[in-house]
Design an enzyme around this catalytic site. Structure first.
Site, PDB file in Angstrom:
ATOM      1  N   HIS A 150      55.574 -23.626 -18.697  1.00 17.45           N
ATOM      2  CA  HIS A 150      54.590 -24.155 -19.644  1.00 17.45           C
ATOM      3  C   HIS A 150      54.265 -25.616 -19.365  1.00 17.45           C
ATOM      4  O   HIS A 150      54.202 -26.444 -20.266  1.00 17.45           O
ATOM      5  CB  HIS A 150      55.067 -23.973 -21.090  1.00 17.45           C
ATOM      6  CG  HIS A 150      55.219 -22.527 -21.462  1.00 17.45           C
ATOM      7  ND1 HIS A 150      55.873 -22.118 -22.597  1.00 17.45           N
ATOM      8  CD2 HIS A 150      54.817 -21.395 -20.845  1.00 17.45           C
ATOM      9  CE1 HIS A 150      55.868 -20.791 -22.656  1.00 17.45           C
ATOM     10  NE2 HIS A 150      55.225 -20.338 -21.601  1.00 17.45           N
ATOM     11  N   LYS A 197      10.944 -27.231  -8.699  1.00 23.91           N
ATOM     12  CA  LYS A 197      10.084 -27.678  -9.798  1.00 23.91           C
ATOM     13  C   LYS A 197       8.913 -26.731  -9.993  1.00 23.91           C
ATOM     14  O   LYS A 197       8.514 -26.430 -11.122  1.00 23.91           O
ATOM     15  CB  LYS A 197       9.574 -29.092  -9.508  1.00 23.91           C
ATOM     16  CG  LYS A 197       8.562 -29.596 -10.537  1.00 23.91           C
ATOM     17  CD  LYS A 197       8.118 -31.022 -10.249  1.00 23.91           C
ATOM     18  CE  LYS A 197       7.090 -31.487 -11.273  1.00 23.91           C
ATOM     19  NZ  LYS A 197       6.720 -32.906 -11.099  1.00 23.91           N
TER      20      LYS A 197
END
Length: 522
Positions: free
Chosen positions: A282, A144
């Site tokens: 696929h 922070k």
């Protein structure tokens, strides 16, 4: 960062790490610039044994570590030093008033919660004791206040941090502090997500959690995604990593599409107990076979659709032997997945440079993870479809009873259909697929395509079983399968026209069973 060139002088560093890797080397670099080292417990002992002076946290807080170490850094003398805005005169005056000095650097990594819960039979109490409290509080405080405090949470950062410290003669740039702060917040977020997920896993409720925080780490940057213009990476879940399930033993790096197909092949292969071969292309199976040996199973699987198998993924559930490897080599195969490879089989398969060989170490049926799909503005989450069907669950709805052979064929087709993109139609016998129709918007078209593929492969559908992943909404789909040669049908049932479909089956002397289970795969 507008103040990217602004430098922060590192004068005091608080170091408290669970993972001691590289920490002595970093501390030595800090001492080159006369940085005061502050530490606790095992980290302090490690630094002292390396010959470095260390100030204990207790001497700063004037308060001992208590509650078996649960409380040691949770003190204003620590957090005020981390959170003070040093260009705010009020903050500086308050530090002076309380005799607190700023802390310019925090080097922290957290208690090994992930490693603890990954151990077999780890207890809840053991897990709870590895929930870090003071560490995340310090990390968040420093992150922070990144304009005035630097924070490092990952050992792999130590080397780069030390280089910058030397380059700037004991200072760290604002840009680096900002990047480290972002990494720190991600670190604590992931840590909390792991804890939340662990607690949720112990919750016996069937409902999905009200909130979900996914915790994954980047394992690899991939060359690209489904297409070359898409950026892609593989992220792994702590405690259940793709790289641990599937270990590459030969070949170039896996692509995004390879990984999808490997997963699809492995979960289908896990449905079968006999020696089994699954071929995927696929993300759809294009051939599945079982037999007394892998070679026999492969010959059945490849026969389903040899054209589609070109460039596909082959997954087997037995150790790869050299005879099967030689047969597979006859068709170009992108990836071969097996629980092990015989030495001669491995040597033979490694002669092709454009092939990847993967050792699968975990049975996918033993891993329960959510299915996650992204949508605009959110994600969809569901339980995986791991429901199995057994013969006594099938409800015969036609006048003719299926034969034992037809029941075996229907069960085989049903297991495969679960992994075929909807609308799915699968023609099969008890030990092999014969034709697979996938991903069509019309179930009739799927039935036609599956039959067409079987004919092109020279396979006879007479007397076969057919599976449909969802109900036949009209009789036309069933009649298409019957025309192709199917004599036994397995489907969920549940259509408003079920009676019409049953009547059509009776008129053609076809046995049909309802499962009451749907297996859509979108």
């Amino acid at each position: 960062m507008t103040d990217a060139l602004s430098l922060l002088r590192i004068r005091r560093a608080l170091i408290s790490v669970s993972d001691k890797q590289g920490i002595v080397e970093l501390a030595r670099v800090l001492r080159e610039f006369d940085v005061e080292l502050i530490s606790t417990g095992g980290t302090m002992k490690t630094l002292q044994e390396a010959g470095m002076p260390v100030t204990s946290v207790s001497s700063l807080t004037r308060f001992p570590e208590i509650l078996d170490g649960r409380v040691k850094t949770l003190h204003p003398a620590i957090h005020a030093g981390l959170l003070a805005v040093l260009n705010d005169p009020t903050h500086v005056e308050q530090l002076r008033e309380h005799n607190i000095d700023p802390i310019d650097l925090v080097v922290v990594n957290l208690y090994p919660f992930e490693q603890t819960v990954a151990r077999p039979n780890a207890s809840l109490q053991q897990a709870v004791e590895q929930i870090d409290i003071g560490g995340p509080a310090m990390v968040r405080a420093a992150a922070k206040n990144f304009r005035h405090t630097a924070v490092v949470v990952n050992p792999y950062r130590y080397g780069v941090f030390a280089e910058e410290l030397r380059e700037h003669k004991g200072n760290i740039t604002a840009q680096t502090r900002f990047e480290l702060a972002a990494e720190a917040f991600a670190h604590t977020a992931q840590y909390d997500a792991m804890i939340a997920e662990y607690f949720e896993s112990l919750n016996p409720r069937r409902n999905l959690p009200q909130t979900i925080t996914l915790s994954y780490r980047k394992a690899d940057d991939l060359r690209y995604g489904e297409n070359p213009h898409q950026v892609a990476a593989l992220y792994e879940k702590p405690g259940s990593k793709f790289g641990e399930h599937f270990q590459k033993v030969y070949g170039k790096e896996l692509s995004y599409n390879n990984i999808l197909d490997i997963n699809a092949a492995a979960v289908l292969c896990a449905e079968f107990d006999a020696p089994t071969v699954v071929i995927v292309k696929h993300n759809n199976p294009c051939g599945v076979g079982t037999g007394e040996t892998l070679l026999e199973a492969y010959e059945k699987a490849i026969a389903t659709d040899p054209t589609s198998a070109f460039g596909g993924i082959v997954c087997v559930n037995r150790g790869m032997d050299v005879r099967t490897a030689e047969d597979i080599d006859g068709t170009f195969t992108e990836v071969i997945v097996a629980p092990s490879f015989e030495k001669k089989a491995l040597e033979f398969l490694e002669t092709k440079k454009n092939r990847r060989l993967i050792v699968q170490s975990v049975n996918p049926r033993m891993v329960r993870e959510y299915d996650v799909r992204s949508v605009l503005g959110g994600i969809l989450l569901q339980d995986p479809d791991q429901l199995r069907l057994y013969p006594d669950q099938m409800r015969i709805v036609t006048k003719r009873q299926p034969t034992d052979e037809e029941i075996a064929g229907m069960l085989f087709a049903w297991r495969v259909a679960k992994y075929v993109k909807s609308n799915a139609i699968v023609y099969a016998r008890a030990d092999r697929t014969l034709g697979i129709g996938a991903g069509q918007t019309s179930r009739v078209d799927s039935a036609r395509i599956a039959a067409l593929k079987a004919r092109q492969a020279g396979l006879d559908l007479a007397g076969c079983a057919v599976a449909s992943d969802a109900f036949f909404p009209f009789a036309d789909g069933l009649l298409e399968a019957v025309t192709a040669g199917a004599t036994a049908v397995i489907q969920p049932g549940g259509s408003v026209r079920d009676e019409e479909v049953i009547k059509a089956a009776d008129e053609h002397n076809v046995a049909m069973v309802f499962t009451g289970i749907r297996h859509f795969r979108h």
